[in-house]
Design an enzyme around this catalytic site. Structure first.
Site, PDB file in Angstrom:
ATOM      1  CG  ASP A  47      -1.876   1.166   1.229  1.00 46.35           C
ATOM      2  OD1 ASP A  47      -2.990   1.001   0.695  1.00 46.35           O
ATOM      3  OD2 ASP A  47      -1.513   2.260   1.739  1.00 46.35           O
ATOM      4  CE1 TYR A  52       0.797   7.894   2.399  1.00 45.95           C
ATOM      5  CE2 TYR A  52       1.156   5.619   1.814  1.00 45.95           C
ATOM      6  CZ  TYR A  52       0.370   6.588   2.384  1.00 45.95           C
ATOM      7  OH  TYR A  52      -0.837   6.236   2.952  1.00 45.95           O
ATOM      8  CE  LYS A  77      -3.593   4.753   0.328  1.00 43.40           C
ATOM      9  NZ  LYS A  77      -2.210   4.632   0.794  1.00 43.40           N
ATOM     10  CG  HIS A 110      -4.310   9.816   0.060  1.00 43.51           C
ATOM     11  ND1 HIS A 110      -2.962   9.727  -0.188  1.00 43.51           N
ATOM     12  CD2 HIS A 110      -4.467   9.373   1.332  1.00 43.51           C
ATOM     13  CE1 HIS A 110      -2.341   9.266   0.887  1.00 43.51           C
ATOM     14  NE2 HIS A 110      -3.238   9.041   1.827  1.00 43.51           N
ATOM     15  CE  LYS A 234       7.444   2.817   8.813  1.00 47.41           C
ATOM     16  NZ  LYS A 234       8.147   3.220  10.048  1.00 47.41           N
ATOM     17  CB  SER A 235       7.512  -2.648  10.518  1.00 47.58           C
ATOM     18  OG  SER A 235       8.700  -2.716  11.287  1.00 47.58           O
ATOM     19  NE  ARG A 240       9.171  -3.064  16.342  1.00 47.32           N
ATOM     20  CZ  ARG A 240       9.351  -1.799  16.697  1.00 47.32           C
ATOM     21  NH1 ARG A 240       9.264  -0.830  15.781  1.00 47.32           N
ATOM     22  NH2 ARG A 240       9.603  -1.484  17.952  1.00 47.32           N
ATOM     23  CG  ASN A 244       3.692  -6.549  12.263  1.00 43.25           C
ATOM     24  OD1 ASN A 244       3.698  -6.806  13.461  1.00 43.25           O
ATOM     25  ND2 ASN A 244       4.083  -5.362  11.799  1.00 43.25           N
TER      26      ASN A 244
HETATM   27  N1  LIG Z   1      -5.175   6.519   3.569  1.00 40.03           N
HETATM   28  C1  LIG Z   1      -4.589   7.220   4.508  1.00 40.03           C
HETATM   29  O1  LIG Z   1      -4.912   8.406   4.708  1.00 40.03           O
HETATM   30  C2  LIG Z   1      -3.546   6.600   5.366  1.00 40.03           C
HETATM   31  C3  LIG Z   1      -3.073   7.259   6.503  1.00 40.03           C
HETATM   32  C4  LIG Z   1      -2.117   6.637   7.281  1.00 40.03           C
HETATM   33  C5  LIG Z   1      -1.630   5.374   6.925  1.00 40.03           C
HETATM   34  N2  LIG Z   1      -2.099   4.758   5.785  1.00 40.03           N
HETATM   35  C6  LIG Z   1      -1.597   3.419   5.355  1.00 40.03           C
HETATM   36  O2  LIG Z   1      -1.653   2.520   6.463  1.00 40.03           O
HETATM   37  C7  LIG Z   1      -0.350   1.978   6.669  1.00 40.03           C
HETATM   38  C8  LIG Z   1      -0.142   1.633   8.138  1.00 40.03           C
HETATM   39  O3  LIG Z   1      -0.361   2.776   8.961  1.00 40.03           O
HETATM   40  P1  LIG Z   1       0.809   3.581   9.685  1.00 40.03           P
HETATM   41  O4  LIG Z   1       2.076   3.396   8.950  1.00 40.03           O
HETATM   42  O5  LIG Z   1       0.324   4.965   9.885  1.00 40.03           O
HETATM   43  O6  LIG Z   1       0.895   2.956  11.139  1.00 40.03           O
HETATM   44  P2  LIG Z   1       0.900   1.504  11.801  1.00 40.03           P
HETATM   45  O7  LIG Z   1       1.112   0.458  10.793  1.00 40.03           O
HETATM   46  O8  LIG Z   1      -0.285   1.434  12.716  1.00 40.03           O
HETATM   47  O9  LIG Z   1       2.182   1.610  12.740  1.00 40.03           O
HETATM   48  C9  LIG Z   1       3.490   1.757  12.252  1.00 40.03           C
HETATM   49  C10 LIG Z   1       4.444   1.991  13.433  1.00 40.03           C
HETATM   50  O10 LIG Z   1       4.385   0.872  14.317  1.00 40.03           O
HETATM   51  C11 LIG Z   1       5.682   0.305  14.462  1.00 40.03           C
HETATM   52  N3  LIG Z   1       5.500  -1.143  14.431  1.00 40.03           N
HETATM   53  C12 LIG Z   1       5.118  -1.908  13.367  1.00 40.03           C
HETATM   54  N4  LIG Z   1       5.034  -3.201  13.722  1.00 40.03           N
HETATM   55  C13 LIG Z   1       5.362  -3.273  15.032  1.00 40.03           C
HETATM   56  C14 LIG Z   1       5.478  -4.344  15.950  1.00 40.03           C
HETATM   57  N5  LIG Z   1       5.232  -5.596  15.593  1.00 40.03           N
HETATM   58  N6  LIG Z   1       5.850  -4.044  17.236  1.00 40.03           N
HETATM   59  C15 LIG Z   1       6.101  -2.778  17.608  1.00 40.03           C
HETATM   60  N7  LIG Z   1       6.014  -1.716  16.778  1.00 40.03           N
HETATM   61  C16 LIG Z   1       5.658  -1.970  15.497  1.00 40.03           C
HETATM   62  C17 LIG Z   1       6.514   0.815  13.304  1.00 40.03           C
HETATM   63  O11 LIG Z   1       7.838   0.988  13.711  1.00 40.03           O
HETATM   64  P3  LIG Z   1       9.146   0.580  12.823  1.00 40.03           P
HETATM   65  O12 LIG Z   1       8.880   0.971  11.401  1.00 40.03           O
HETATM   66  O13 LIG Z   1      10.232   1.409  13.469  1.00 40.03           O
HETATM   67  O14 LIG Z   1       9.369  -0.891  13.005  1.00 40.03           O
HETATM   68  C18 LIG Z   1       5.869   2.176  13.046  1.00 40.03           C
HETATM   69  O15 LIG Z   1       6.409   3.148  13.920  1.00 40.03           O
HETATM   70  C19 LIG Z   1       0.573   3.074   6.134  1.00 40.03           C
HETATM   71  O16 LIG Z   1       1.893   2.643   5.942  1.00 40.03           O
HETATM   72  C20 LIG Z   1      -0.162   3.460   4.880  1.00 40.03           C
HETATM   73  O17 LIG Z   1       0.071   2.489   3.866  1.00 40.03           O
HETATM   74  C21 LIG Z   1      -3.044   5.353   5.020  1.00 40.03           C
END
Ligand SMILES: NC(=O)c1ccc[n+]([C@@H]2O[C@H](COP(=O)([O-])OP(=O)(O)OC[C@H]3O[C@@H](n4cnc5c(N)ncnc54)[C@H](OP(=O)(O)O)[C@@H]3O)[C@@H](O)[C@H]2O)c1
Length: 283
Positions: A47, A52, A77, A110, A234-235, A240, A244
């Site tokens: 995604d 981005y 997006k 988006h 995301k990581s 991790r 996941n």
């Molecule tokens: N459509 C939209 O408006 C929108 C908005 C936001 C996000 N998104 C999409 O959703 C995806 C995911 O959301 P997000 O990136 O905001 O946040 P997320 O996936 O909820 O969290 C990512 C964070 O959690 C940490 N993490 C990941 N796995 C972990 C684990 N097993 N244990 C501990 N910490 C962990 C990562 O750290 P590290 O990387 O340091 O490991 C990073 O800091 C995005 O990448 C994007 O593709 C879309």
């Protein structure tokens, strides 16, 4: 051990892997490596978004993987500055060019930006319908659309979005928008599924993780899976990225599901902006 990620059917007859890999806030220079690790681990769904700044690196990693294009599901997006129809057409061309792909699996608006463009996200949506008709977008959908925005598309457009990608996690369950999606055959994709890490030290999550001998992230991601939503945590940490994926070999019972859902704080739990007022246009 190989992982098996379930496919979910969309309303247009295609399928999408329920677990993917998100690349928001991964620097372009780090993106190819992270996506390569994800693909090696078994993810087959990435995604990204024009916003981005790392579409090209996603495309590069997919190509370098040696996997068939058809075996990797790619979403991108439309960025906020390109809602006018002609701009949207050019932006979509640029997305495919950056990815070096001749089609994309899923393309989303988006943000609805209801306070910009005279509140017109319908003509933007109709341009996405063109991309689907000409085969360059296998599926089309929206992101951050509220119920009112979805109702307006239902009244004024031809195609029902395949997905609505919205913020959802235990502190913001976003159930009203999810319920609309369920009733109208629009799949929910939950963004920030672990609230960017903020739910991982919650005492309830820690308690359930301890009982099941799983990590907090696995418990929260499993909660999403059992709600039927699509997720792409995301990581950039290889351990991790692998952790996941280990969410399909255990189950949360009804009590655990309800305890996690009860962590909902409503609007106060939102981590990101409110789509009704969000009006950011990158320059
Ligand atoms: N459509 C939209 O408006 C929108 C908005 C936001 C996000 N998104 C999409 O959703 C995806 C995911 O959301 P997000 O990136 O905001 O946040 P997320 O996936 O909820 O969290 C990512 C964070 O959690 C940490 N993490 C990941 N796995 C972990 C684990 N097993 N244990 C501990 N910490 C962990 C990562 O750290 P590290 O990387 O340091 O490991 C990073 O800091 C995005 O990448 C994007 O593709 C879309």
């Amino acid at each position: 051990m190989a992982i098996t990620i379930p496919d979910i059917s969309l309303n247009d007859g295609t399928t999408i892997p329920q677990l993917g890999f998100g690349v928001f806030q991964i620097e372009p220079k780090d993106t190819a490596a992270a996506v390569t690790t994800a693909l090696e681990t078994g993810y087959r769904h990435i995604d990204t978004a024009e916003m981005y700044g790392n579409e090209a690196e996603v495309g590069e990693a997919v190509r370098m993987s040696g996997l068939d294009r058809g075996s990797v599901y790619v979403t991108s997006k439309l960025n906020n500055g390109f809602h006018r129809p002609d701009d949207a057409r050019k932006a979509f061309d640029s997305t495919l060019a950056a990815l070096k792909m001749d089609y994309i699996d899923l393309f989303l608006i988006h943000w609805p930006l209801p306070t910009l463009y005279d509140g017109d996200y319908v003509s933007t949506w109709k341009v996405l319908e063109e991309f689907q008709r000409d085969g360059r977008a296998r599926s089309i959908g929206v992101s951050n659309f509220q119920v009112a925005h979805l109702e307006r598309l239902a009244a004024e457009a031809d195609v029902v979005p395949a997905v609505n990608q919205i913020e959802a996690h235990p502190y913001f369950t976003n159930d009203e928008v999810r319920a609309y999606g369920r009733e109208h055959n629009i799949l929910t994709e939950a963004w920030s599924p672990i609230a960017q890490g903020k739910v991982l030290d919650d005492p309830t999550v820690l308690d359930i993780a301890g009982q099941l001998d799983r990590t907090p992230a696995q418990v929260v991601l499993r909660w999403h899976v059992q709600r039927g939503d699509i997720i792409f945590p995301k990581s950039t940490t290889p351990k991790r990225i692998e952790e996941n994926t280990r969410i399909f070999d255990f189950e949360l019972d009804d009590t655990a599901m309800e305890r996690i859902t009860a962590l909902n704080k409503g609007e106060a739990g939102r981590q990101g902006p409110n789509p009704d007022t969000f009006a950011y246009v990158p320059r």
